[in-house]
Enzyme design. Structure first.
Site, mmCIF file in Angstrom:
data_model
loop_
_atom_site.group_PDB
_atom_site.id
_atom_site.type_symbol
_atom_site.label_atom_id
_atom_site.label_comp_id
_atom_site.label_asym_id
_atom_site.label_seq_id
_atom_site.Cartn_x
_atom_site.Cartn_y
_atom_site.Cartn_z
ATOM 1 N N ASP A 55 -2.557 6.309 -3.474
ATOM 2 C CA ASP A 55 -1.387 5.692 -2.850
ATOM 3 C C ASP A 55 -0.805 4.561 -3.702
ATOM 4 O O ASP A 55 -1.215 4.361 -4.846
ATOM 5 C CB ASP A 55 -1.755 5.171 -1.452
ATOM 6 C CG ASP A 55 -2.659 3.957 -1.514
ATOM 7 O OD1 ASP A 55 -3.443 3.858 -2.490
ATOM 8 O OD2 ASP A 55 -2.588 3.105 -0.616
ATOM 9 N N SER A 103 0.806 -1.224 0.000
ATOM 10 C CA SER A 103 0.000 0.000 0.000
ATOM 11 C C SER A 103 0.841 1.278 0.000
ATOM 12 O O SER A 103 1.588 1.521 -0.935
ATOM 13 C CB SER A 103 -0.951 -0.042 1.193
ATOM 14 O OG SER A 103 -1.834 1.025 1.144
ATOM 15 N N HIS A 104 0.750 2.032 1.072
ATOM 16 C CA HIS A 104 1.386 3.347 1.130
ATOM 17 C C HIS A 104 2.826 3.278 1.633
ATOM 18 O O HIS A 104 3.470 4.312 1.755
ATOM 19 C CB HIS A 104 0.551 4.242 2.053
ATOM 20 C CG HIS A 104 0.245 3.565 3.359
ATOM 21 N ND1 HIS A 104 -0.628 2.504 3.444
ATOM 22 C CD2 HIS A 104 0.724 3.751 4.602
ATOM 23 C CE1 HIS A 104 -0.688 2.082 4.702
ATOM 24 N NE2 HIS A 104 0.120 2.820 5.419
ATOM 25 N N ASP A 136 -5.870 2.430 -3.477
ATOM 26 C CA ASP A 136 -7.129 2.397 -2.728
ATOM 27 C C ASP A 136 -7.361 3.651 -1.889
ATOM 28 O O ASP A 136 -8.469 3.888 -1.427
ATOM 29 C CB ASP A 136 -7.266 1.114 -1.889
ATOM 30 C CG ASP A 136 -6.113 0.904 -0.928
ATOM 31 O OD1 ASP A 136 -5.196 1.751 -0.887
ATOM 32 O OD2 ASP A 136 -6.131 -0.120 -0.210
ATOM 33 N N ARG A 137 -6.309 4.458 -1.700
ATOM 34 C CA ARG A 137 -6.507 5.673 -0.890
ATOM 35 C C ARG A 137 -6.730 6.893 -1.776
ATOM 36 O O ARG A 137 -6.334 6.894 -2.948
ATOM 37 C CB ARG A 137 -5.273 5.944 -0.037
ATOM 38 C CG ARG A 137 -5.048 4.892 1.005
ATOM 39 C CD ARG A 137 -3.934 5.289 1.942
ATOM 40 N NE ARG A 137 -3.876 4.295 3.007
ATOM 41 C CZ ARG A 137 -3.291 4.461 4.172
ATOM 42 N NH1 ARG A 137 -2.677 5.601 4.435
ATOM 43 N NH2 ARG A 137 -3.300 3.513 5.082
ATOM 44 N N LYS A 175 -11.485 -0.206 -0.448
ATOM 45 C CA LYS A 175 -11.610 1.226 -0.636
ATOM 46 C C LYS A 175 -11.059 1.559 -2.015
ATOM 47 O O LYS A 175 -10.303 0.772 -2.587
ATOM 48 C CB LYS A 175 -10.892 1.997 0.469
ATOM 49 C CG LYS A 175 -9.441 1.644 0.690
ATOM 50 C CD LYS A 175 -8.941 2.400 1.911
ATOM 51 C CE LYS A 175 -7.496 2.062 2.236
ATOM 52 N NZ LYS A 175 -7.383 1.122 3.342
ATOM 53 N N ASP A 223 -1.109 1.340 -3.996
ATOM 54 C CA ASP A 223 -1.965 0.342 -4.648
ATOM 55 C C ASP A 223 -3.318 0.901 -5.084
ATOM 56 O O ASP A 223 -4.197 0.141 -5.499
ATOM 57 C CB ASP A 223 -2.155 -0.875 -3.737
ATOM 58 C CG ASP A 223 -2.851 -0.511 -2.439
ATOM 59 O OD1 ASP A 223 -2.691 0.634 -1.972
ATOM 60 O OD2 ASP A 223 -3.563 -1.370 -1.880
HETATM 61 C C1 G1P Z 1 -3.713 1.831 8.196
HETATM 62 C C2 G1P Z 1 -4.919 2.724 8.379
HETATM 63 C C3 G1P Z 1 -6.184 1.930 8.187
HETATM 64 C C4 G1P Z 1 -6.166 1.248 6.826
HETATM 65 C C5 G1P Z 1 -4.894 0.441 6.656
HETATM 66 C C6 G1P Z 1 -4.764 -0.129 5.262
HETATM 67 O O1 G1P Z 1 -3.737 0.803 9.142
HETATM 68 O O2 G1P Z 1 -4.893 3.352 9.636
HETATM 69 O O3 G1P Z 1 -7.288 2.769 8.325
HETATM 70 O O4 G1P Z 1 -7.274 0.403 6.670
HETATM 71 O O5 G1P Z 1 -3.757 1.260 6.908
HETATM 72 O O6 G1P Z 1 -4.724 0.865 4.282
HETATM 73 P P1 G1P Z 1 -2.910 0.847 10.500
HETATM 74 O O7 G1P Z 1 -1.469 1.073 10.122
HETATM 75 O O8 G1P Z 1 -3.425 2.027 11.269
HETATM 76 O O9 G1P Z 1 -3.177 -0.460 11.178
HETATM 77 ZN ZN ZN Z 2 -3.418 1.284 -0.139
#
Ligand code: G1P
Ligand code: ZN
Length: 544
Positions: free
Chosen positions: A278, A113-114, A282-283, A377, A280
């Site tokens: 982001d 992801s991010h 989804d954000r 998302k 992947d």
């Molecule tokens: C974080 C975000 C959460 C999201 C997840 C995946 O998780 O806070 O809302 O669903 O990334 O994108 P966290 O690192 O807080 O567990």
């Molecule tokens: Zn993501």
């Protein structure tokens, strides 16, 4: 097809977190590490024989190699069809859609992801089930358990697959379909939003926009949809080529990491609309000219205006937000007389509610918004939703948000993250909070009187499953709230997240800076958790 059985030894750290298994690339590259995990995923499924699996990732370092390995393990485990995005690419929401559209058994999404990418950065893998959504906790727990005792995995003796050419290839009884990663998703978006209206507004320049793909997966999606189909000016999508290391950046859409976009949007030549997604896809981050939209507000605004969008014109069945997300959407739900659910952090908790049609829209404060069109998302979906609203309402982003606050009041909100905190210190903070909570109810701290203090536990109303220890929350009599959570996606030490909100009904005070408006609560949060004192830090790593 010759199937080999390879002897292996288990690892004890393959516990999926908030969103799949995330580790440093180097960890994934250890002998049999990826193989063990994938075999554990397949071993915990009922029966893979003759089933279809979707496969793709965000293009980060190790994506291609991992896909070749997974193809061989999937073939050996009996899958009869693999649907793979060209070049091994699929955004997370597109993967969710492709699972659903093809009625696949499930999918493996390769992404962290991010988190940053590259040889020394992060990689991740996540299994999604047949509804297109992340596997529920009881399944990921079973996978973790199995991974601790696994002694062998299966591998088909087949050559590497050409991932670059769109084609259907038959390898004995296995069909491998390399598909265009964008076209099905683009079609889905056209079925939800008013593409004619968007074409008129974007191609005429009535709405100008910049979309920052952050050198991640949404580049090809945004270019095709925003520029090619909807006619936004060429160059509206910036950083649009997916790179294995995201150009050395941190593919997290916030004002700190999407710096180029932030600078433009807060300049005197800002376009009407700015957005970023982001790693992947989804954000989403939504920005107007000189105006940032808090994700919690964004969810509330989409819910309040949903009937202006073709796919939601008949109204919503309900809404949901993760627990730390602000209560802004609750106010909309109550005004519209809609059910509103509060779930733990992580998209997997929305799946059952969406499947049962208890909710249509849902979101998280962490730049995540989505609907029943997929089970993840969806960054570009949120961008198109906003563009559709701007075009339909003929208002700027700032006007839409301010009008919303006037009607519902403003939930002033901020999240403070302390990254890479020593795990012992972080655990100590939570032990201390756990002991403190029962003593707080009824106590006053200046204008803030504690009305409840507890550790969030969630019972899924559909399957009855219980998820406990999902964050500490302290609620005050005036509607303010603070939440403390440990991240489940970080890969270094512990990440402590502090979420703070205060309700402001008075429209004359809606222009306030969030950090200033929340200053007292921020201090109070430090008093409770003492993160600065215990770590010696002077400020959070990231403030959103
Ligand atoms: C974080 C975000 C959460 C999201 C997840 C995946 O998780 O806070 O809302 O669903 O990334 O994108 P966290 O690192 O807080 O567990
Ligand atoms: Zn993501």
């Amino acid at each position: 097809m010759k199937i080999e059985t390879i002897d292996s030894t288990p690892y004890n750290d393959q516990k999926p977190g908030t969103s799949g298994l995330r580790k440093k690339v180097k960890v994934f590259q250890q002998r049999h590490y990826l193989e063990n995990f994938v075999q554990s995923v397949f071993d915990c499924l009922d029966d893979c024989n003759g089933k279809t699996l979707v496969l793709g990732g965000d293009g980060r370092y190790f994506n291609r190699q991992a896909i070749q390995i997974i193809i061989k393990i999937a073939a050996a485990n009996g899958f009869s069809c693999l649907i793979i995005g060209q070049s091994g690419l699929l955004s997370t929401p597109a993967a969710s859609h492709i699972i659903r559209k093809n009625q696949a058994y499930g999918g493996l999404i390769l992404s962290a992801s991010h988190n940053p990418g590259g040889a020394d950065e992060d990689f991740g893998i996540k299994y999604n089930i047949s509804n297109g959504g992340p596997a529920p906790e009881n399944y990921t727990d079973a996978v973790f358990k199995h991974s601790q005792t696994i002694t062998q995995y299966k591998l088909a003796d087949i050559p590497d697959v050409d991932l670059e050419t769109i084609a259907d290839v038959q390898l004995e009884n296995l069909q491998i379909r390399i598909i265009d990663p964008v076209s099905d998703y683009a079609e889905l978006m056209a079925s939800i939003f008013d593409f004619e209206l968007l074409k008129n507004s974007l191609s005429s320049g009535k709405i100008s926009l910049v979309f920052d793909a952050m050198h991640a997966i949404t580049g090809p999606y945004a270019k095709r949809i925003l520029e090619d189909i909807l006619g936004a000016k060429a160059g509206s999508v910036i950083n649009g080529t997916p790179l294995e290391d995201f150009g050395g950046g941190h593919p997290d859409p916030n004002l700190v990491y999407a710096k180029e976009l932030a600078e433009l949007m807060f300049s005197d030549h800002a376009p009407t609309f700015g957005a970023a997604s982001d790693g992947d896809g989804d954000r989403n981050m939504i920005v107007g000219a000189n105006f940032f939209v808090t994700p919690s507000d964004s969810l509330a605004i989409l819910a309040a205006n949903a009937t202006l969008i073709p796919a939601y014109k008949n109204g919503l069945s309900g809404v949901a937000r993760s627990m730390p997300t602000s209560q802004a959407v609750d106010r909309v739900a109550s005004a519209l007389n809609l059910p509103c659910f509060e779930t733990p952090t992580g998209w997997k908790f929305f799946g059952n509610l969406l499947d049962a049609d208890k909710i249509t829209l849902c979101g998280e404060e962490s730049f995540g918004t989505g609907s029943n069109h997929v089970r993840e998302k969806d960054g570009l979906w949120a961008v198109l939703f906003w563009l559709n609203l701007i075009a339909k309402k003929e208002q700027s982003v700032a006007e839409i948000v301010q009008e919303h606050w006037q009607k519902f009041g403003r939930d002033i909100y901020s999240r403070h993250d302390y990254d890479a905190v020593d795990s012992t210190i972080a655990n100590g903070i939570f032990d201390h909070l756990r002991a403190l909570l029962p003593t707080l109810e009824g106590q006053s701290f200046g204008e803030y009187t504690v009305s409840y203090a507890d550790e969030f536990s969630y019972t899924d109303s559909i399957d009855g499953s219980v998820s406990s220890q999902q964050g500490m929350r302290i609620g005050f009599a005036n509607g303010s709230r603070m939440v403390f959570r440990l991240s489940g996606t970080g890969t270094v030490g512990a990440t402590l997240r502090i979420y703070i909100e205060r309700f402001e009904p008075d429209a004359s005070k809606h222009g306030q800076d969030a950090q200033q408006a929340l200053a007292q609560l921020i201090e109070l949060a430090e008093q409770f958790c003492q993160v600065k004192q215990l770590t010696g830090r002077v400020a959070p790593t990231v403030i959103t």
